[in-house]
Every structure is written in structure tokens, then in C-alpha cells.
Design an enzyme around this catalytic site. Sequence first.
Site, PDB file in Angstrom:
ATOM      1  N   LYS A  51       4.981  -1.129  11.428  1.00 59.28           N
ATOM      2  CA  LYS A  51       5.350  -1.777  10.167  1.00 59.28           C
ATOM      3  C   LYS A  51       6.653  -1.184   9.624  1.00 59.28           C
ATOM      4  CE  LYS A  51       0.551  -2.940   9.353  1.00 59.28           C
ATOM      5  NZ  LYS A  51      -0.774  -2.449   8.898  1.00 59.28           N
ATOM      6  N   GLN A  95      -2.953   2.064   4.712  1.00 58.82           N
ATOM      7  CA  GLN A  95      -3.478   1.706   6.031  1.00 58.82           C
ATOM      8  C   GLN A  95      -4.992   1.951   6.095  1.00 58.82           C
ATOM      9  OE1 GLN A  95      -1.689   0.273   8.574  1.00 58.82           O
ATOM     10  NE2 GLN A  95      -3.599   0.134   9.725  1.00 58.82           N
ATOM     11  N   ASP A 118      -0.115  -5.981   0.355  1.00 63.82           N
ATOM     12  CA  ASP A 118      -1.081  -6.198   1.437  1.00 63.82           C
ATOM     13  C   ASP A 118      -2.316  -6.942   0.897  1.00 63.82           C
ATOM     14  OD1 ASP A 118      -1.746  -5.955   4.128  1.00 63.82           O
ATOM     15  OD2 ASP A 118      -2.819  -4.067   3.848  1.00 63.82           O
TER      16      ASP A 118
END
Length: 271
Positions: A51, A95, A118
Amino acid sequence: MSSPIVLSGIELAAELNAATAARAAALPFTPTLATVLVGDDPGSTKYVQMKQRRCREHGLGSRHVHLPADTSTAELVAVLIELGADPAVHGILLQHPLPSQIDERAAFDAIPLLKDVDGTSSAAFAAAALGQPGHRSCTPAGIIRLLDHYDVELAGVDVTIVGRSAILGKPLAAMLTARDATVTVCHSRTRDLAAHTRRAEILVAAAGRPGLITAEMVRPGAVVVDAGFTPGDVAPDAAEVASAITPVPGGVGPMTVAMLLSQTVDAAEAV
Ligand code: NAP
């Protein structure tokens, strides 16, 4: 049945990334994504690095915070609050999966809504379910973008999703319902999974169980979306029954990252 149409995420993600890069270049500052990794899981480390690399390739800045595996919920929340208050950070990605001692919901909900690129916070989930503006959970958003690109009808269509995680199955169900699909969500306690999958005009496999979906479980002519990582949740013989299918790799994965970058620039443009 003839070969299914391949719903390629690589090409569409490349298009979306090019548009994202152009939008980033037009800003008077560098839109920046902060990635937060807790622990040293090799898979998670690889995804975070990928990413960050994609950010660099498309003119976005990235900042990385790596915390030890024994980090407490309070310590992680403090880091997320600090990033949330930092004007040079426009998006935050925490994450997952997180180590078991961490209250995952408390951590995701510490990310301010405007920086939750996200789409993992409860507030982002609610916005998606209610069809309100905001950042979407990236994998579901990427799946819907891919289906839209290939003109797959959603309204009124029977969709079965196998998997109900907070980052994939649940938000996807909410987002597809907001798009007028009729959605069935299956999970590990579902009785007679095949009865539900065989009914689906669109079948989304998001269980993380390689080869779980076999040809007999697919309705002939169905559109099949495989969200599983390589080798995928859909057995190779299922492609013979489907009318369209996402490849693994090269289907859902690239779309997820493209959505993350795009939503980071959305967040930066909104500053
Ligand atoms: P997860 O949190 O482990 O959730 C898996 C879900 O599948 C759970 O709801 C589980 O049911 C259900 N499930 C497991 N075994 C099942 C079975 N035999 N029959 C029916 N349902 C079953 O996984 P996730 O994070 O949602 O990820 C799912 C898959 O997508 C994984 O392969 C993951 O690597 C992949 N993924 C891909 C991307 C991408 O960008 N391509 C992004 C995220 C995830 P219970 O709720 O009952 O446990």
C-alpha cells in the site's frame, strides 16, 4: 457453457489509479496516508508495504507507524488519535487482523470519520448502510465498482455473500442492499450453504477458505466474485458454470488498493 467473461480488476484499478494520481498532483500539498501496523505478521507487513508503494507510485505521501505485537488497546488508540489530529495526515489505515489482546472495534472507532479512508469505523459502516456520503470499506467498494464497470445489474438481483466479516461481508451486504439487491449473507454456521449459493445470480465468496465454492454450488450463468486471496475461495471448475468471474489474483485485490488511494485523495480534497 462458453468461457466466462473475466472481470479484470487490474485494468480498472490502473484506470482509477491514473485518475487518483492526476487528482493528487492537482492539490497544492501531498495527500498522505498513514499506515499503522501492530506486530510482525508477514502477510500484514507485505500488504502494508504494498500500500505504501502504491502511494508513492501515484504521488501520494505515506507515513508508517509500526507498533510492537504486545501493544495495548489504549496505546493503539492514543496513536490513532494523534494521527487523527495531525493536519499533514489525510487518511489512516489500520492494518488488520490485529493481535487478540486489542479491542478491534475500539481501535477502528478511534479513527476520525473524515480520515477513515479504509471505511472500517462503525460510523463509516452506518453511513454505507444508510446510503449517506462518506468513505466506504475498500474491498466491498472495489467489488461494487468492478460490477458497475462491467454493467452487472444490481437492483432486484439475488446476491449471496459467503462471509460476514466487519471489513467485507457485512459492509458489502449493507452497500448492495442500498443498491436495491436482495442479499443473503452466509457464514460458518449456515445450514446447507449450497442451497443459498445455488440461488444466487451474483455470488460473492469472501470466506478465506480456498476452493470452498465448487461448480455444483454455482447457479448456471451466475456472476461470481472471488474475494479470497490466492488461490481463491472459488474452485477452478466453478468458472465453467459462471457467466462472469473475477480472477485471482487480478480481480478484487487491485480494486481494494485503488479504492484506498482514491478515498485518501477524496479526504485530502475535502480539507
Ligand atoms: P474473516 O474475518 O476470517 O471472515 C471469514 C468469514 O467467512 C466469516 O464470516 C466466517 O464465518 C465465514 N466462513 C468461514 N468458513 C466458512 C465456511 N466453510 N462456510 C461459510 N462461511 C464461512 O475473513 P475476511 O477478512 O472477511 O476475508 C475473507 C477473505 O477475503 C480472505 O481470503 C481474505 O484474505 C480475503 N480478503 C481479500 C481482500 C482483497 O483485497 N482481495 C481484502 C480483505 C480480505 P463466521 O463469521 O461464522 O466465522
